[in-house]
Design an enzyme around this catalytic site. Structure first.
Site, PDB file in Angstrom:
ATOM      1  N   GLY A 184     -10.550   6.775  -0.354  1.00  0.00           N
ATOM      2  CA  GLY A 184     -10.678   6.813   1.104  1.00  0.00           C
ATOM      3  C   GLY A 184     -11.682   5.744   1.509  1.00  0.00           C
TER       4      GLY A 184
ATOM      5  N   ASP B 108     -19.227   3.425  -7.335  1.00  0.00           N
ATOM      6  CA  ASP B 108     -20.357   3.665  -8.233  1.00  0.00           C
ATOM      7  C   ASP B 108     -20.271   2.737  -9.436  1.00  0.00           C
ATOM      8  OD1 ASP B 108     -18.747   5.081 -10.322  1.00  0.00           O
ATOM      9  OD2 ASP B 108     -18.483   6.545  -8.718  1.00  0.00           O
TER      10      ASP B 108
ATOM     11  N   ASP C 251       0.839  -1.206   0.000  1.00  0.00           N
ATOM     12  CA  ASP C 251       0.000   0.000   0.000  1.00  0.00           C
ATOM     13  C   ASP C 251       0.873   1.255   0.000  1.00  0.00           C
ATOM     14  OD1 ASP C 251      -2.330   1.859   1.044  1.00  0.00           O
ATOM     15  OD2 ASP C 251      -3.285  -0.065   0.617  1.00  0.00           O
ATOM     16  N   ASP C 252       0.310   2.352   0.416  1.00  0.00           N
ATOM     17  CA  ASP C 252       0.937   3.673   0.379  1.00  0.00           C
ATOM     18  C   ASP C 252       2.325   3.687   1.031  1.00  0.00           C
ATOM     19  OD1 ASP C 252       1.253   6.360   0.182  1.00  0.00           O
ATOM     20  OD2 ASP C 252      -0.524   6.904   1.340  1.00  0.00           O
TER      21      ASP C 252
ATOM     22  N   GLU D 123      -5.666 -17.864  15.530  1.00  0.00           N
ATOM     23  CA  GLU D 123      -6.104 -17.085  14.357  1.00  0.00           C
ATOM     24  C   GLU D 123      -5.393 -17.578  13.105  1.00  0.00           C
ATOM     25  OE1 GLU D 123      -7.356 -12.861  16.501  1.00  0.00           O
ATOM     26  OE2 GLU D 123      -5.311 -13.081  15.732  1.00  0.00           O
TER      27      GLU D 123
ATOM     28  N   TRP E 107      -6.212   1.650  -7.040  1.00  0.00           N
ATOM     29  CA  TRP E 107      -6.239   3.019  -7.576  1.00  0.00           C
ATOM     30  C   TRP E 107      -7.036   3.876  -6.587  1.00  0.00           C
ATOM     31  CZ3 TRP E 107      -4.996   4.357 -12.981  1.00  0.00           C
ATOM     32  CH2 TRP E 107      -5.308   5.687 -13.310  1.00  0.00           C
TER      33      TRP E 107
ATOM     34  N   ASN F  52      -7.987  10.298  -2.620  1.00  0.00           N
ATOM     35  CA  ASN F  52      -8.245  10.542  -1.206  1.00  0.00           C
ATOM     36  C   ASN F  52      -8.636  11.955  -0.798  1.00  0.00           C
ATOM     37  OD1 ASN F  52      -8.043   7.998  -0.023  1.00  0.00           O
ATOM     38  ND2 ASN F  52      -5.834   8.005  -0.210  1.00  0.00           N
TER      39      ASN F  52
END
Ligand code: GLA
Length: 740
Positions: free
Chosen positions: A530, A536, A368-369, A616, A479, A482
């Site tokens: 975010g 959509d 990730d980022d 776990e 993609w 944010n």
């Protein structure tokens, strides 16, 4: 025939399997809306409209002295503006003389085979199994010489009608469009409620229901994205409608930017429904000969409540909107390092997560980022899409090799549409960020928005993405986007076209995504904003899955995923098992329940498995096995909501395989009470004539009996515990323990 035309080409009836939609171009040229509801035979229903003297209302010149003819009450398909209909208009334009009037009257129509694409934007497309038909009705405002084409797409078998419009300036002077909605429809009779999906960052799409009265209900976004706050989809329903009964009309906007959706009763208790690009901050200039296309709205009608309506949308979006290599292929089970490390990682930390994940049969690591530019927190680096080899301890190619050597795929996070002021890109091109000259812009997450209306910016981004993707083995891209957009001004478009920026930005995003995917057709793309700020139908054309919310708390996810399920298929819902206490809510929920909730989505993990307990870790392979075993049900089957948040102290939902041979029910206890009552669940969608065996207690009953009597969970679940129950072929050799 899906399109019936009679009365000399003036009466149009659109037929789907279970619905009919009728319009009439009347003798004055107004396109009236006569009917949308249960399928009928296409007879002229214009006798439903009773014309009475409307007193103060205007009478258009075409009506001559007939005072009963007024646009102020006639049910219409494309309400005019400034000429006597005092309800909300659909298309508003400012002519060269400064007036804001337009009366669109019938000119012609044509029918074509196949679904019609919407230029520059996603739209439902034909497949080999089913293709649509299209009716285009052209109306004209003779004074300004502007033509309005109403485009109706029909997917007969799927019970879907699409609407979009295009506005052509056939005159000799420029006009400015100030409002250009995609659809308007007046329902002449009945009272309705609006079901819509509202929320906030990390708490998206709570289902809310409110009566539509004279004051109207409006939802929308002016944030530049479809938004966390209101999803661009709504249902108009009978106040008594339930999951399994009652009239409901769905409207789903295929667009990722500003939108408006509204319903309001007029003076005669008729309901006007509208959907389209939000007119705030919208001014689109059309030179003579130019055409403006509105995005598409997907409509569907169900006389059997919400459940059927949702299944219509799940099917049409899965089959006719999603595309690409992963449309049907099973998606890899991923582990994402965001909640495991945030920005605090190096090569060894990532590899340790990957090694542990590989051992537990996880199939892909997503970085990730934080892997690029100067990006150790969220104040800098966006725009500098160059690998930070110091932090990564080498090249991305080397890392991706190492991950692949572990038998896993490798995915990478990008946020292409943004720029940090503390970045080399911004220092070189401050004019590439949206900002009003002379006004210090608002920052969102301390970042600015790149001007995607500018083709040079898009080409730069495509080059950077291409460079990164061509130099490492990358199978997946997340993609992200944010922040909300404000301070809208484009140096590229200039002051004259500021009112076009929001829409052209969205077109720019689509153009960039389209070019990106044509270069990398095998990449699995996951959309994100975010979490669920741009969840959509249009984004599903590019990314078959979207990170549903930054909230990974399994209990909050129940209501987020419930709201999402009204329009969007489970295959599109990004959902992960994360660590507890949960980072967003502080709540602790059993690992099994977290797995069951994530199973109703694209399924993955978002935690440092090195820090997970042995119990776990031991459960992970079984969860992955369940995800694989039930994939055809969860990703391709029919979905049924069995309970609503807050109604019963539990949540439950069901998947039924396409051939109705298997079903999977998930139930989660959300509230506990003293002297607890049994949890009784409805069962839906089975074949009444088949027998099914229940994995929970071994009971064998006919589909009719399961659906008629339902199912009682055979123990009292403690709060936040969950159960998976399978109903399938009563083969006596099959195990009868709960498979979870
Ligand atoms: C957004 C996403 C998160 C994560 C962060 C990284 O908030 O929704 O999943 O990728 O950005 O900055």
């Amino acid at each position: 025939m899906a399109i019936l035309i009679s009365q000399n080409g003036r009466l149009f009836t659109l037929q789907t399997r279970n619905s009919s939609y009728q319009m009439l171009a009347d003798s004055c040229g107004t396109l009236l809306h006569l009917y949308y509801g249960k399928r009928m035979d296409g007879e002229d229903l214009s006798d439903l409209i009773l014309r009475t003297d409307m007193g103060f209302a205007g009478n258009p010149p075409q009506a001559k002295e007939d005072r009963t003819y007024s646009l102020d009450y006639l049910p219409q398909e494309a309400p005019s503006s400034g000429v006597g209909d005092y309800r909300d208009d659909m298309i508003r334009l400012c002519g060269a003389d400064g007036s804001r009037t337009a009366q669109f009257l019938f000119e012609s129509f044509f029918v074509s085979d196949g679904a019609q694409p919407v230029p520059g934007m996603p739209a439902l497309y034909d497949t080999e199994e089913e293709s649509g038909q299209t009716l285009t009705i052209t109306l004209q405002d003779s004074c300004s010489n502007v033509r309005l084409r109403l485009i109706y797409g029909i997917f007969e078998r799927e019970d879907i009608i699409t609407r979009s419009a295009c506005i052509e300036n056939s005159g000799t002077s420029p006009i400015v469009l100030e409002k250009a909605l995609s659809m308007s429809m007046d329902i002449p009779f009945g009272s309705y409620e609006m079901l819509y999906f509202a929320g906030r960052h990390a708490m998206e799409r709570t289902a809310l229901r409110t009566p539509v009265g004279r004051a109207g209900v409006r939802i929308g976004s002016i944030r530049g994205t479809s938004s966390h706050q209101y999803n661009p989809a709504m249902i108009l329903c009978d106040p008594a409608a339930t999951e399994t009964s009652g009239d409901c009309y769905g409207f789903c906007f295929v667009y990722s930017g500003n939108f408006l959706a509204s319903a309001q009763k007029d003076q005669r208790e008729q309901t006007r429904v509208q959907m389209g690009i939000h007119p705030d901050q919208f001014r689109f200039r059309l030179e003579p000969g130019e055409v403006f296309h509105t995005p598409q709205v997907i409509q569907s009608y169900s006389s059997e409540g919400f459940s059927l309506l949702s299944r219509n949308y799940h099917h049409i979006l899965r089959e006719h909107m999603c595309r690409g290599a992963y449309k049907h292929a099973r998606r890899p089970v991923l582990i994402n390092n965001w909640e495991a490390t945030y920005f605090d990682f190096d090569l060894e930390r990532i590899l340790s997560i990957a090694r542990q994940a590989a051992q537990l049969k996880i199939e892909m690591l997503v970085l990730d980022d934080g892997w690029f530019g100067k990006r150790d927190n969220d104040n800098s680096g966006l725009g500098d899409w160059f690998v930070n080899e110091k932090k990564m301890g080498g090249t991305l190619a080397a890392l991706s090799e190492k991950i692949h050597d572990l038998g896993m795929k490798f995915g990478l996070w990008f946020e292409p549409e943004m720029v940090s002021e503390d970045s080399d890109l911004y220092r070189a091109h401050p004019e590439w960020a949206l900002a009003v000259p002379g006004r210090e812009p608002n920052r969102g997450r301390n970042q600015l928005v790149l001007d995607l209306t500018n083709p040079e910016v898009r080409t730069y981004l495509l080059e950077r993405l291409t460079d990164i993707l061509s130099h490492a083995k990358i199978d997946y891209v997340k993609w992200d986007m944010n922040r909300s957009i404000c301070d809208v001004y484009s140096h590229y478009l200039g002051p004259e076209r500021t009112g076009e920026v929001y829409h052209r930005y969205v077109l720019g995003v689509y153009d960039l995504l389209e070019r990106f995917l044509s270069r990398f057709p095998d990449i699995l793309l996951e959309g994100c904003s975010g979490g669920g700020g741009r969840f959509d139908a249009a984004m599903l054309h590019y990314s078959p899955q979207i990170w549903c919310s930054d909230n990974t708390d399994a209990v909050n996810r129940l209501s987020i995923q419930y709201g999402t399920s009204f329009f969007y298929p489970v295959s599109s819902v990004g959902s992960h098992v994360s660590a507890c206490p949960n980072h967003q809510t502080g709540r602790s929920v059993p690992f099994t329940t977290r797995g069951h909730v994530a199973l109703s989505g694209s399924f993955g993990y978002e935690l440092d498995l090195n820090r997970a307990s042995d119990a776990e870790k031991a459960e992970v392979p079984a969860q992955i096995e369940a995800f694989r075993r039930y994939y055809d049900l969860t990703h391709e089957g029919d979905y049924y909501r069995l309970a609503a948040p807050g109604e019963t102290g539990h949540m439950a939902w069901e998947f039924v395989s396409k051939d109705r041979s298997r079903a999977l029910i998930t139930a989660v206890k959300t509230e506990s009470f003293g002297n607890p009552l049994p949890m009784h669940l409805p069962v839906r969608g089975l074949d009444p004539h088949r027998t099914y065996r229940c994995s929970m207690n071994g009971a064998i009953r006919s589909g009719a009996s399961w659906m008629g009597a339902g199912l009682t969970v055979n123990r009292i679940l403690p709060q936040y515990e969950s159960i998976l129950i399978e109903l399938n072929d009563p083969d006596p050799s099959a195990p009868c323990a709960s498979p979870g």
